[in-house]
Design a protein around this motif. Structure first.
Motif, PDB file in Angstrom:
ATOM      1  N   ILE A 197       0.840  -1.206   0.000  1.00  0.00           N
ATOM      2  CA  ILE A 197       0.000   0.000   0.000  1.00  0.00           C
ATOM      3  C   ILE A 197       0.870   1.248   0.000  1.00  0.00           C
ATOM      4  CG2 ILE A 197      -1.623   1.373   1.382  1.00  0.00           C
ATOM      5  CD1 ILE A 197      -2.955  -1.235   2.235  1.00  0.00           C
ATOM      6  N   ASN A 198       1.969   1.205   0.728  1.00  0.00           N
ATOM      7  CA  ASN A 198       2.858   2.373   0.807  1.00  0.00           C
ATOM      8  C   ASN A 198       3.445   2.738  -0.549  1.00  0.00           C
ATOM      9  OD1 ASN A 198       2.434   2.603   3.549  1.00  0.00           O
ATOM     10  ND2 ASN A 198       4.230   1.381   4.107  1.00  0.00           N
ATOM     11  N   GLU A 226      -1.797   6.102  -6.504  1.00  0.00           N
ATOM     12  CA  GLU A 226      -3.133   6.656  -6.659  1.00  0.00           C
ATOM     13  C   GLU A 226      -3.842   6.769  -5.309  1.00  0.00           C
ATOM     14  OE1 GLU A 226      -2.103   3.873  -7.949  1.00  0.00           O
ATOM     15  OE2 GLU A 226      -1.896   4.142 -10.119  1.00  0.00           O
ATOM     16  N   ALA A 227      -4.369   7.966  -5.021  1.00  0.00           N
ATOM     17  CA  ALA A 227      -5.151   8.167  -3.798  1.00  0.00           C
ATOM     18  C   ALA A 227      -6.630   8.049  -4.149  1.00  0.00           C
ATOM     19  CB  ALA A 227      -4.838   9.529  -3.188  1.00  0.00           C
ATOM     20  N   PRO A 276      -4.339  -3.333  -7.920  1.00  0.00           N
ATOM     21  CA  PRO A 276      -4.892  -3.290  -6.555  1.00  0.00           C
ATOM     22  C   PRO A 276      -6.353  -3.707  -6.450  1.00  0.00           C
ATOM     23  CG  PRO A 276      -3.513  -1.375  -6.926  1.00  0.00           C
ATOM     24  CD  PRO A 276      -3.616  -2.088  -8.249  1.00  0.00           C
ATOM     25  N   LEU A 316       1.711   2.457  -3.435  1.00  0.00           N
ATOM     26  CA  LEU A 316       0.661   2.869  -4.365  1.00  0.00           C
ATOM     27  C   LEU A 316       0.675   4.381  -4.538  1.00  0.00           C
ATOM     28  CD1 LEU A 316      -2.384   0.638  -3.288  1.00  0.00           C
ATOM     29  CD2 LEU A 316      -0.798   0.281  -5.194  1.00  0.00           C
ATOM     30  N   LEU A 361      -8.311  -0.375   0.996  1.00  0.00           N
ATOM     31  CA  LEU A 361      -7.189  -1.229   1.385  1.00  0.00           C
ATOM     32  C   LEU A 361      -6.566  -0.734   2.698  1.00  0.00           C
ATOM     33  CD1 LEU A 361      -5.513  -1.777  -2.095  1.00  0.00           C
ATOM     34  CD2 LEU A 361      -6.554  -3.554  -0.669  1.00  0.00           C
ATOM     35  N   GLN A 362      -6.446   0.579   2.848  1.00  0.00           N
ATOM     36  CA  GLN A 362      -5.903   1.131   4.092  1.00  0.00           C
ATOM     37  C   GLN A 362      -6.827   0.832   5.270  1.00  0.00           C
ATOM     38  OE1 GLN A 362      -5.442   5.186   2.655  1.00  0.00           O
ATOM     39  NE2 GLN A 362      -3.212   4.971   2.611  1.00  0.00           N
ATOM     40  N   ARG A 386      -7.482   2.360  -2.854  1.00  0.00           N
ATOM     41  CA  ARG A 386      -6.419   2.509  -1.852  1.00  0.00           C
ATOM     42  C   ARG A 386      -7.004   2.811  -0.479  1.00  0.00           C
ATOM     43  NH1 ARG A 386      -1.081   6.515  -1.917  1.00  0.00           N
ATOM     44  NH2 ARG A 386      -0.356   5.898   0.136  1.00  0.00           N
ATOM     45  N   SER A 387      -8.022   3.656  -0.423  1.00  0.00           N
ATOM     46  CA  SER A 387      -8.655   3.999   0.847  1.00  0.00           C
ATOM     47  C   SER A 387      -9.232   2.756   1.532  1.00  0.00           C
ATOM     48  CB  SER A 387      -9.761   5.032   0.619  1.00  0.00           C
ATOM     49  OG  SER A 387     -10.422   5.330   1.821  1.00  0.00           O
TER      50      SER A 387
END
Length: 228
Positions: free
Chosen positions: A88-89, A93-94, A139, A91, A101-102, A98-99
């Motif tokens: 994740i670190n 694209e925000a 992702p 990646l 996954l976080q 990603r959100s």
């Protein structure tokens, strides 16, 4: 490369085109329906063969069984968390993928307080190798992989953790239900995000990833019984 390739589910996919845009899902099917179909037999085998799930079915979960589940689940979450955190670190694209996954990483690490031996058991070593192969994909496929565990837990919760059932059950059965009721919310989040990214998903790849992760869930429950 995926650990296992499975037969294609042609009833749920278009049959006549070969371009990425034509490898879509028939409108009346959701991605969750398509990936679940080839894995349904695996889920049924888990439910039918697992001694732990038989205790859930009796609503008389013992303290030792509950503690074994927690220990195995912590191991699983911790291993997946290490892989997710590193990737994740990296990646760029925000976006919503990603959100999510976080958020999943935070969820997985929330039960990582138990002290465990450092030795990784064979069933988990194989599971982690398979997940490592998934994170070489886009992702969005990580969410497909993560949704397998959530789907199975959601199935177990929906069938066994209604309020009227829990009230007359063992203390540790109630605790297990309380611990895992949240999984229904997670599967909804995975499915919602995956629907929004359908254009990026090859159904054949998604089917293979989901089924392999469900096979790893079978190994999880088999190990749970073996350590009894």
């Amino acid at each position: 490369m995926l650990c296992v390739l499975v037969p294609l589910v042609l009833f749920a996919l278009t049959e006549t085109s070969t371009s990425q845009s034509d490898l879509g899902i028939v409108p009346e099917y959701r991605l969750s329906d398509v990936v679940w179909g080839p894995s349904n037999e695996v889920a049924n085998a888990i439910v039918d063969s697992s001694l732990f799930i038989k205790e859930l079915q009796s609503r008389n979960l013992t303290e030792s069984s509950y503690n074994r589940f927690i220990e195995h689940d912590v191991r699983y979450r911790r291993g997946i968390s290490h892989i997710l955190e590193a990737r994740i670190n990296n990646l760029q694209e925000a976006d919503d993928v990603r959100s999510l996954l976080q958020d999943t990483l935070k969820h997985y690490k929330s039960r990582n307080q138990t002290s465990l031996a450092s030795l990784t058991p064979p069933w988990l070593n194989y599971t982690l190798r398979c997940f490592e192969s998934v994170v070489k994909e886009e992702p969005v496929y990580w969410l497909v992989a993560l949704s397998a565990r959530a789907s199975l837990l959601n199935l177990l919760v929906e069938g066994r953790c209604r309020t009227d059932q829990v009230q007359q059950s063992s203390t540790f059965y109630k605790q297990w239900c309380d611990d895992n009721m949240v999984e229904s919310q997670w599967i909804q989040r995975y499915n919602t995000t995956l629907v929004e990214h359908m254009a990026q998903i090859n159904p054949f790849t998604a089917i293979n990833i989901f089924r392999e992760q469900m096979m790893n869930q079978k190994s999880f429950y088999k190990a749970l019984d073996s350590d009894k």
